[in-house]
Design a protein around this motif. Structure first.
Motif, PDB file in Angstrom:
ATOM      1  N   LEU A 371       0.831  -1.215   0.000  1.00 10.84           N
ATOM      2  CA  LEU A 371       0.000   0.000   0.000  1.00 10.84           C
ATOM      3  C   LEU A 371       0.858   1.254   0.000  1.00 10.84           C
ATOM      4  CD1 LEU A 371      -2.743  -1.066   2.576  1.00 10.84           C
ATOM      5  CD2 LEU A 371      -2.901  -1.082   0.079  1.00 10.84           C
ATOM      6  N   LYS A 372       1.892   1.242   0.808  1.00 13.15           N
ATOM      7  CA  LYS A 372       2.775   2.408   0.884  1.00 13.15           C
ATOM      8  C   LYS A 372       3.458   2.645  -0.471  1.00 13.15           C
ATOM      9  CE  LYS A 372       4.818   5.660   3.340  1.00 13.15           C
ATOM     10  NZ  LYS A 372       4.109   6.739   4.041  1.00 13.15           N
ATOM     11  N   ASN A 373       3.861   1.589  -1.142  1.00 11.33           N
ATOM     12  CA  ASN A 373       4.517   1.711  -2.442  1.00 11.33           C
ATOM     13  C   ASN A 373       3.596   2.336  -3.479  1.00 11.33           C
ATOM     14  OD1 ASN A 373       6.586   1.140  -4.505  1.00 11.33           O
ATOM     15  ND2 ASN A 373       5.128  -0.399  -5.220  1.00 11.33           N
ATOM     16  N   LEU A 374       2.307   2.054  -3.387  1.00 11.62           N
ATOM     17  CA  LEU A 374       1.351   2.615  -4.337  1.00 11.62           C
ATOM     18  C   LEU A 374       1.047   4.083  -4.052  1.00 11.62           C
ATOM     19  CD1 LEU A 374      -1.147  -0.364  -4.665  1.00 11.62           C
ATOM     20  CD2 LEU A 374       0.408   0.481  -6.424  1.00 11.62           C
ATOM     21  N   GLY A 375       1.378   4.543  -2.848  1.00  8.07           N
ATOM     22  CA  GLY A 375       1.168   5.945  -2.514  1.00  8.07           C
ATOM     23  C   GLY A 375       0.097   6.202  -1.484  1.00  8.07           C
ATOM     24  N   PHE A 376      -0.574   5.165  -0.996  1.00  5.50           N
ATOM     25  CA  PHE A 376      -1.568   5.361   0.055  1.00  5.50           C
ATOM     26  C   PHE A 376      -0.881   5.887   1.324  1.00  5.50           C
ATOM     27  CE2 PHE A 376      -3.536   2.026  -2.571  1.00  5.50           C
ATOM     28  CZ  PHE A 376      -4.813   2.554  -2.757  1.00  5.50           C
ATOM     29  N   ASP A 625      -2.482   8.415 -10.093  1.00  3.44           N
ATOM     30  CA  ASP A 625      -3.834   8.801  -9.698  1.00  3.44           C
ATOM     31  C   ASP A 625      -3.895   9.204  -8.223  1.00  3.44           C
ATOM     32  OD1 ASP A 625      -4.870   8.450 -12.210  1.00  3.44           O
ATOM     33  OD2 ASP A 625      -5.590   6.407 -11.853  1.00  3.44           O
ATOM     34  N   ILE A 626      -3.177   8.484  -7.385  1.00  3.53           N
ATOM     35  CA  ILE A 626      -3.176   8.818  -5.957  1.00  3.53           C
ATOM     36  C   ILE A 626      -2.461  10.149  -5.735  1.00  3.53           C
ATOM     37  CG2 ILE A 626      -2.295   8.112  -3.693  1.00  3.53           C
ATOM     38  CD1 ILE A 626      -2.856   5.202  -4.569  1.00  3.53           C
ATOM     39  N   LYS A 627      -1.358  10.365  -6.433  1.00  4.04           N
ATOM     40  CA  LYS A 627      -0.670  11.649  -6.346  1.00  4.04           C
ATOM     41  C   LYS A 627      -1.589  12.781  -6.799  1.00  4.04           C
ATOM     42  CE  LYS A 627       3.541  14.137  -7.728  1.00  4.04           C
ATOM     43  NZ  LYS A 627       2.830  15.342  -8.204  1.00  4.04           N
TER      44      LYS A 627
END
Length: 644
Positions: A371-376, A625-627
């Motif tokens: 999750l952290k790697n994806l940006g959450f 998208d998260i950014k």
């Protein structure tokens, strides 16, 4: 609806998400790991299933109050089912129980070696030796969690009783022990789950699993350990360290001596930054100058040593302040005085091999690192309480936690004698027990820096609506922990309590907007606009990555939306995240929760599959998208913060 494996493999090639290594995706038959114990073949495995061994979870389990003198009791115990609650009146002292069981584990899991059904009444036993060097100390027997009621016997004597399936408890067993010899530990467990008229905190457990409700967990499912401490010892540390460097601490002690003084030392990188003495059993404060603040971007932590007479424990804290305030006229969650857009996943915490118990710490942390790697920057721990090591990992990684209270009898009804169907809700005594356990939840977890918000009710599950108990419960939570926000009702029956106006809607969001659907309330501008759940879209997968239970497979089509290809799933995810970004820019959206981290049993809407072997996410797309959400929120943060 069946997804060809080629689509999944092409997705993995196109992304860079590191999945756990595995020789193959098929479980190989497990060899016996001790005389009598062997893994039961679960409906699905993970890459860690065969690595568990017979000494699982060797880590010290309570990182915020850690002692050097301790002994891990995890391993192969003995187990036997019982016929009724009356069995506790006739303990099988000195008898060898019928089967081997792995502790900690859920009796219903493959890892337990039992894979039971309807494990209402159970006996567990083991033996242990206590070193003669511990004579003169108090010997404390600790259980991380036992679902649901535990009666504990040591050497033929009743040592204690505990109720509550998600919380640790401690028993002073000194007077029952034989030092330098073997001691018999016997535990009787009663776990009704949602049987009969029982209305207890169960989260998503049910005796009748179906789609979004899952296989239950019974028994000793978190670590068991012994430790030695002096007669006047530290029993709990309540620590809150804020953005101004103020440390607020209560050192609870066993002796309750008014004159006892505790010495607290704060250090980082081997250097002492503050030291202070204060009374036990009541709060005191001191200040650390110019602390490095904790946040998801910079999860700075400080080690804490506390001494009380001959007792010494190690702990840690992070300096941060969680609050709310108006930014540009809109109510916002604030971290260290600034608007933070909290974005994370609905995190069920279920595992196909261990159910409630992850196969290892490594496996548990893998989900969080993904999750952290994806940006959450957040996880919503969904109506379950994890081992303390989970929250420590969130502290270290920089993941905020929205912590749910486990629900009472979710969405269940019963038929009366006149054939009317009514929702199952708690009676007065059951509601009082729910409130007591809510208190325990707050008290046990409130010193973890990463926890930002407490959730009382999820989607009206077990929520009384003849009157509005969430108002009283919200005040209870605020009295126990005034340092965090309270999401009193996430989704559905919102009557205005708490800090959040929380919408649930699938698949698209309705976050802080002038539009809503009947399952949620209209946005309330006096509170924080939040998307407590959305997304929930899924793709079916081949059988080797599914919970191989036909009843669960039959419910896959109940998923909120099924996309027939991975490409379509990522396209739809992008559209939904873009829609949320629009709501951040245009309206009053302050955060959201995507459903969900992993598939679970009959649900196929995870970022990764239930076995943690296949990823759906296009990593670069999701990161962008998260950014975009954070950038949109930053564009709304240029105004001065006004206190609420």
């Amino acid at each position: 609806m069946h997804l060809a494996q080629s689509f999944i493999l092409s997705c993995l090639v196109a992304t860079s998400l590191a999945l756990p290594s595995s020789e193959d995706t098929k479980h190989q038959e497990n060899k016996a790991r001790s005389a009598g114990y062997s893994l039961k073949e679960p409906p699905l495995t993970t890459p860690w299933t065969d690595k568990v061994g017979t000494k699982p979870w060797p880590e010290y389990p309570r990182p915020l109050l850690q002692r050097s003198e301790w002994k891990n009791l995890n391993g192969v115990w003995k187990y036997e089912s019982a016929l009724s609650l009356d069995a506790v009146q006739q303990p099988p002292f000195g008898k060898e129980l019928a089967q081997d069981v792995l502790i900690p584990s859920c009796l219903e899991s493959g890892l337990s070696g039992i894979q039971a059904n309807s494990a209402f009444y159970s006996w567990f036993s083991t033996s242990f030796e206590v070193s003669s060097s511990w004579k003169g100390e108090q010997v404390l027997l600790n259980f991380g969690a036992v679902d649901y009621e535990a009666t504990v016997f040591v050497n033929g004597k009743k040592a204690g009783f505990h109720r509550g399936g998600y919380f640790r408890f401690e028993l002073d067993v000194t007077k029952y022990l034989k030092f330098g010899q073997q001691n018999e530990l016997l535990v009787f467990v009663h776990d009704p789950t949602d049987d009969g008229d029982y209305v207890i905190p169960i989260g998503k457990q049910t005796l009748r699993p179906s789609h979004i409700f899952y296989t239950p967990c019974s028994g000793i499912w978190q670590t068991v350990w012994l430790e030695a401490a002096p007669s006047n010892h530290i029993t709990q540390l309540d620590i809150d360290a804020n953005m101004y460097g103020q440390v607020n601490i209560t050192v609870h002690s066993s002796a309750k001596e008014k004159s006892a003084q505790a010495e607290v030392t704060v250090h980082q990188d081997g250097k002492t930054v503050a030291s202070h003495k204060g009374p036990t059993n009541k709060p005191f404060q001191f200040t650390v100058s110019s602390p490095k603040l904790w946040s998801p971007d910079s999860p700075n932590l400080y080690n804490v040593t506390v001494k009380l007479g001959k007792d010494q424990v190690e702990s840690y804290t992070g300096f941060r302040t969680i609050s709310r305030g108006k930014v540009g006229g809109i109510e916002r969650p604030l971290l260290n005085g600034e608007f933070i857009f909290m974005f994370g996943t609905l995190d069920q915490g279920y595992w196909p091999d261990g159910l409630y118990t992850p196969p290892s710490k490594e496996a548990m942390v893998y989900d969080l690192e993904m999750l952290k790697n994806l940006g959450f920057n957040m996880v919503r721990k969904h109506i379950k309480v994890e081992t303390d090591l989970f929250y420590q990992a969130c502290d270290e990684l920089g993941l905020l936690v929205i912590q749910d209270m486990p629900s009472l009898r979710p969405s269940q009804s019963k038929r009366l004698e006149n054939c009317d169907s009514v929702t199952i809700l708690p009676n007065e005594a059951q509601q009082a027990e729910f409130a007591r356990q809510l208190d325990v939840l707050i008290n046990q977890l409130k010193s973890f820096p990463s926890i930002a918000t407490w959730v009382i009710y999820n989607e009206a599950w077990g929520q009384i609506t003849d009157y509005y108990p969430e108002f009283e419960l919200t005040e209870r939570v605020r009295q126990l922990d005034p340092t965090r926000l309270v999401d009193s009702t996430t989704g559905w029956d919102d009557h205005g309590a708490g800090d959040f106006s929380d919408n649930h809607h699938y698949a698209n969001p309705q976050c802080g907007t002038p539009f809503y659907s009947r399952s949620s309330s209209p946005y309330d501008s006096t509170r924080i606009g939040f998307q407590g759940e959305f997304g929930g879209i899924g793709t079916n997968v081949s059988i080797e990555h599914l919970w191989n239970n036909q009843a669960a497979i039959n419910t896959i089509d109940q998923t909120y939306e099924i996309d027939t290809t991975i490409e379509a799933w990522n396209y739809r995810s992008h559209l939904l995240l873009s829609e949320l970004e629009d709501q951040v820019r245009l309206y009053a959206c302050s955060g959201g929760v995507w459903t969900q981290t992993t598939d679970v049993e009959g649900e196929v809407n995870g970022l990764i599959t239930y076995d943690r072997r296949l990823a759906r996410v296009d990593v670069k797309q999701w990161q962008a998208d998260i950014k975009g959400l954070y950038d949109a929120a930053a564009g709304r943060s240029n105004s001065t913060v006004e206190s609420s």
